[in-house]
Design an enzyme around this catalytic site. Structure first.
Site, PDB file in Angstrom:
ATOM      1  N   GLY A  77      -4.342 -59.790  -3.631  1.00 32.35           N
ATOM      2  CA  GLY A  77      -5.163 -60.967  -3.884  1.00 32.35           C
ATOM      3  C   GLY A  77      -5.336 -61.842  -2.674  1.00 32.35           C
ATOM      4  O   GLY A  77      -4.672 -61.641  -1.643  1.00 32.35           O
ATOM      5  N   ASP A 148      11.008 -71.357  -2.253  1.00 33.00           N
ATOM      6  CA  ASP A 148      11.151 -72.809  -2.046  1.00 33.00           C
ATOM      7  C   ASP A 148      12.645 -73.181  -2.032  1.00 33.00           C
ATOM      8  O   ASP A 148      13.083 -74.014  -1.233  1.00 33.00           O
ATOM      9  CB  ASP A 148      10.443 -73.584  -3.167  1.00 33.00           C
ATOM     10  N   ARG A 151      14.073 -72.267   1.191  1.00 33.79           N
ATOM     11  CA  ARG A 151      13.690 -73.238   2.235  1.00 33.79           C
ATOM     12  C   ARG A 151      14.588 -74.472   2.148  1.00 33.79           C
ATOM     13  O   ARG A 151      15.065 -74.994   3.162  1.00 33.79           O
ATOM     14  CB  ARG A 151      12.212 -73.619   2.068  1.00 33.79           C
ATOM     15  N   ARG A 153      17.648 -74.645   0.865  1.00 36.72           N
ATOM     16  CA  ARG A 153      19.017 -74.302   1.257  1.00 36.72           C
ATOM     17  C   ARG A 153      19.129 -74.172   2.776  1.00 36.72           C
ATOM     18  O   ARG A 153      20.146 -74.550   3.362  1.00 36.72           O
ATOM     19  CB  ARG A 153      19.452 -73.018   0.547  1.00 36.72           C
ATOM     20  N   HIS A 175       5.573 -73.189  -8.550  1.00 35.98           N
ATOM     21  CA  HIS A 175       5.596 -72.735  -7.146  1.00 35.98           C
ATOM     22  C   HIS A 175       4.297 -73.272  -6.544  1.00 35.98           C
ATOM     23  O   HIS A 175       3.292 -72.585  -6.459  1.00 35.98           O
ATOM     24  CB  HIS A 175       5.653 -71.210  -7.049  1.00 35.98           C
ATOM     25  N   THR A 230       1.955 -66.525   5.347  1.00 33.97           N
ATOM     26  CA  THR A 230       3.415 -66.395   5.273  1.00 33.97           C
ATOM     27  C   THR A 230       3.730 -65.026   4.708  1.00 33.97           C
ATOM     28  O   THR A 230       3.018 -64.552   3.822  1.00 33.97           O
ATOM     29  CB  THR A 230       4.054 -67.461   4.354  1.00 33.97           C
TER      30      THR A 230
HETATM   31  P1  NAD Z   1      -3.857 -60.376   2.422  1.00 32.79           P
HETATM   32  O1  NAD Z   1      -5.262 -60.820   2.404  1.00 32.79           O
HETATM   33  O2  NAD Z   1      -3.185 -60.089   3.712  1.00 32.79           O
HETATM   34  O3  NAD Z   1      -3.728 -59.049   1.519  1.00 32.79           O
HETATM   35  C1  NAD Z   1      -4.192 -58.977   0.208  1.00 32.79           C
HETATM   36  C2  NAD Z   1      -4.317 -57.496  -0.129  1.00 32.79           C
HETATM   37  O4  NAD Z   1      -4.654 -57.381  -1.511  1.00 32.79           O
HETATM   38  C3  NAD Z   1      -5.441 -56.788   0.657  1.00 32.79           C
HETATM   39  O5  NAD Z   1      -4.910 -55.640   1.300  1.00 32.79           O
HETATM   40  C4  NAD Z   1      -6.470 -56.435  -0.407  1.00 32.79           C
HETATM   41  O6  NAD Z   1      -7.162 -55.227  -0.141  1.00 32.79           O
HETATM   42  C5  NAD Z   1      -5.562 -56.301  -1.645  1.00 32.79           C
HETATM   43  N1  NAD Z   1      -6.292 -56.434  -2.903  1.00 32.79           N
HETATM   44  C6  NAD Z   1      -7.138 -57.435  -3.260  1.00 32.79           C
HETATM   45  N2  NAD Z   1      -7.615 -57.204  -4.506  1.00 32.79           N
HETATM   46  C7  NAD Z   1      -7.044 -56.045  -4.938  1.00 32.79           C
HETATM   47  C8  NAD Z   1      -7.151 -55.300  -6.130  1.00 32.79           C
HETATM   48  N3  NAD Z   1      -7.931 -55.698  -7.138  1.00 32.79           N
HETATM   49  N4  NAD Z   1      -6.420 -54.161  -6.241  1.00 32.79           N
HETATM   50  C9  NAD Z   1      -5.631 -53.735  -5.224  1.00 32.79           C
HETATM   51  N5  NAD Z   1      -5.505 -54.402  -4.056  1.00 32.79           N
HETATM   52  C10 NAD Z   1      -6.205 -55.548  -3.907  1.00 32.79           C
HETATM   53  O7  NAD Z   1      -3.013 -61.460   1.586  1.00 32.79           O
HETATM   54  P2  NAD Z   1      -1.438 -61.708   1.672  1.00 32.79           P
HETATM   55  O8  NAD Z   1      -1.153 -62.678   2.736  1.00 32.79           O
HETATM   56  O9  NAD Z   1      -0.744 -60.395   1.660  1.00 32.79           O
HETATM   57  O10 NAD Z   1      -1.184 -62.481   0.280  1.00 32.79           O
HETATM   58  C11 NAD Z   1      -1.208 -61.789  -0.950  1.00 32.79           C
HETATM   59  C12 NAD Z   1      -0.891 -62.758  -2.082  1.00 32.79           C
HETATM   60  O11 NAD Z   1       0.485 -63.204  -1.992  1.00 32.79           O
HETATM   61  C13 NAD Z   1      -1.743 -64.035  -2.061  1.00 32.79           C
HETATM   62  O12 NAD Z   1      -2.134 -64.392  -3.363  1.00 32.79           O
HETATM   63  C14 NAD Z   1      -0.795 -65.069  -1.497  1.00 32.79           C
HETATM   64  O13 NAD Z   1      -1.139 -66.389  -1.845  1.00 32.79           O
HETATM   65  C15 NAD Z   1       0.492 -64.634  -2.147  1.00 32.79           C
HETATM   66  N6  NAD Z   1       1.720 -65.187  -1.589  1.00 32.79           N
HETATM   67  C16 NAD Z   1       2.673 -65.558  -2.466  1.00 32.79           C
HETATM   68  C17 NAD Z   1       3.858 -66.112  -2.020  1.00 32.79           C
HETATM   69  C18 NAD Z   1       4.880 -66.524  -3.044  1.00 32.79           C
HETATM   70  O14 NAD Z   1       5.864 -67.205  -2.709  1.00 32.79           O
HETATM   71  N7  NAD Z   1       4.733 -66.161  -4.303  1.00 32.79           N
HETATM   72  C19 NAD Z   1       4.077 -66.281  -0.650  1.00 32.79           C
HETATM   73  C20 NAD Z   1       3.093 -65.871   0.240  1.00 32.79           C
HETATM   74  C21 NAD Z   1       1.898 -65.334  -0.239  1.00 32.79           C
END
Ligand code: NAD
Length: 311
Positions: A77, A148, A151, A153, A175, A230
């Site tokens: 995503g 979080d 971070r 800690r 989050h 990140t």
């Molecule tokens: P990115 O753009 O580098 O990679 C996203 C990947 O998802 C791409 O390779 C894309 O092709 C793939 N993708 C998109 N739609 C898809 C689908 N329908 N089916 C299969 N693959 C699909 O993004 P990223 O930096 O890797 O971030 C990914 C997610 O993780 C984001 O939503 C980001 O906000 C989240 N994230 C969460 C945390 C957390 O603490 N939960 C921390 C950092 C990032």
């Protein structure tokens, strides 16, 4: 143990690296809608694996390859661009979850599979994944405020000159921007944080607390500004959560999971015991009146955004 990772961008790749390095899985299947990217990641990680634990890492062209996976991690995503909040990703990533989750469910055993959600806005995506998958809430687990809390800690450990392992302090709620520090239950070792600070002569004034909380809440924004995204922190968090599940460790982690039913259902991060079947129990820490209202505020924000995507 076989696991699958969906989404091989910065985060999915970091998760794969961290999972590979645990040595607790024998097979990792990678899927991305960009097949070239998934194949390249499998190649690169496969080469890296030859220096460590023997792990089979393959890229999948379709979801049939995830059959037999015990746990599936969703890291696909859109990510935040500088200045964007996690909630700005709501509609785009709801579509991603709607695409992925039915395919996971068609190719895994609904009696056993666990889904770890990493995609933001995390708590709303946990709710949506649980609704679409129809899995018990315990088996749809968001990494939530694990990062979080890490971070928090880290900051406290540096200020108090004590190991992060001895800082028992949680960030709870969303989050996202309404997360909060549960100061009333924070301890260093088994000593209440205020007592500890008094003894080591590092005053934890209200101003100091506010500054720490601000730094925790803004850590992702700072990293995105400097690095574009990140990935290392969340990669380690997701791998640690997976390890806890695989080994049935029953550690307490601040993960996000759906509680309540119907219009009262909501996913937020609380301290939860995590084991083989996902969330085994939720533990309510001591919260001050302000912390209780911060928790309610988080729940309200998450539920409102969830309602907005459930038409
Ligand atoms: P990115 O753009 O580098 O990679 C996203 C990947 O998802 C791409 O390779 C894309 O092709 C793939 N993708 C998109 N739609 C898809 C689908 N329908 N089916 C299969 N693959 C699909 O993004 P990223 O930096 O890797 O971030 C990914 C997610 O993780 C984001 O939503 C980001 O906000 C989240 N994230 C969460 C945390 C957390 O603490 N939960 C921390 C950092 C990032």
């Amino acid at each position: 143990m076989k696991i699958a990772i969906i989404g091989l961008g910065s985060v999915g790749s970091a998760v794969a690296t961290a999972v590979k390095n645990t040595g607790f899985v024998h097979e990792i299947v990678l899927f991305d809608r960009d097949g070239v990217r998934a194949r390249a990641a499998a190649e690169d990680l496969g080469h890296a694996a030859s220096f460590g634990f023997d792990v089979k890492i393959t890229a999948a062209n379709n979801y049939r390859a995830i059959r037999g996976a015990d746990t599936v991690i969703i890291a696909a995503g859109a990510n935040q661009k500088p200045g964007e909040t996690r909630m700005d990703l709501l509609n785009k990533n709801a579509d991603v979850i709607r695409d992925i989750v039915p395919k996971i469910m068609a190719n895994t055993d609904p009696k056993h599979v666990k889904i770890i959600v990493v995609t933001n806005p995390l708590d709303v995506m946990v709710m949506l994944t649980q609704k679409i998958s129809k899995l018990p809430a315990a088996r749809v687990i968001g990494t939530g405020t694990m990062l979080d809390s890490a971070r928090l800690r880290t900051i406290l450990s540096r200020q108090l000159s004590v190991s992060t392992q001895s800082v028992n302090a949680y960030v709870l709620g969303e989050h996202g921007d309404s997360s909060f520090v549960a100061w009333d239950s924070a301890c260093v070792g088994a000593i209440a944080i205020n007592d500890f600070c008094r003894q080591v002569k590092v005053p934890l004034t209200q101003t100091a607390r506010n500054t720490i909380e601000h730094r925790v809440r803004n850590a992702a924004y700072e990293i995105i500004r400097g690095r574009g995204a990140t990935w290392d922190g969340i990669g380690a968090a997701a791998a640690d959560l997976l390890r806890c599940i695989i080994n049935d460790e029953r550690r307490i982690m601040t993960v996000s999971s759906v509680s309540g039913t119907g219009a009262n259902a909501v996913a937020v991060s609380m301290p939860r015991i995590v084991g083989r079947d996902g969330v085994a129990a939720t533990i309510m820490p001591k919260l001050s009146a302000d912390e209780k209202s911060a928790l309610k505020k988080s729940e309200k924000i998450i539920r409102k955004n969830y309602d907005a995507i459930i038409k």
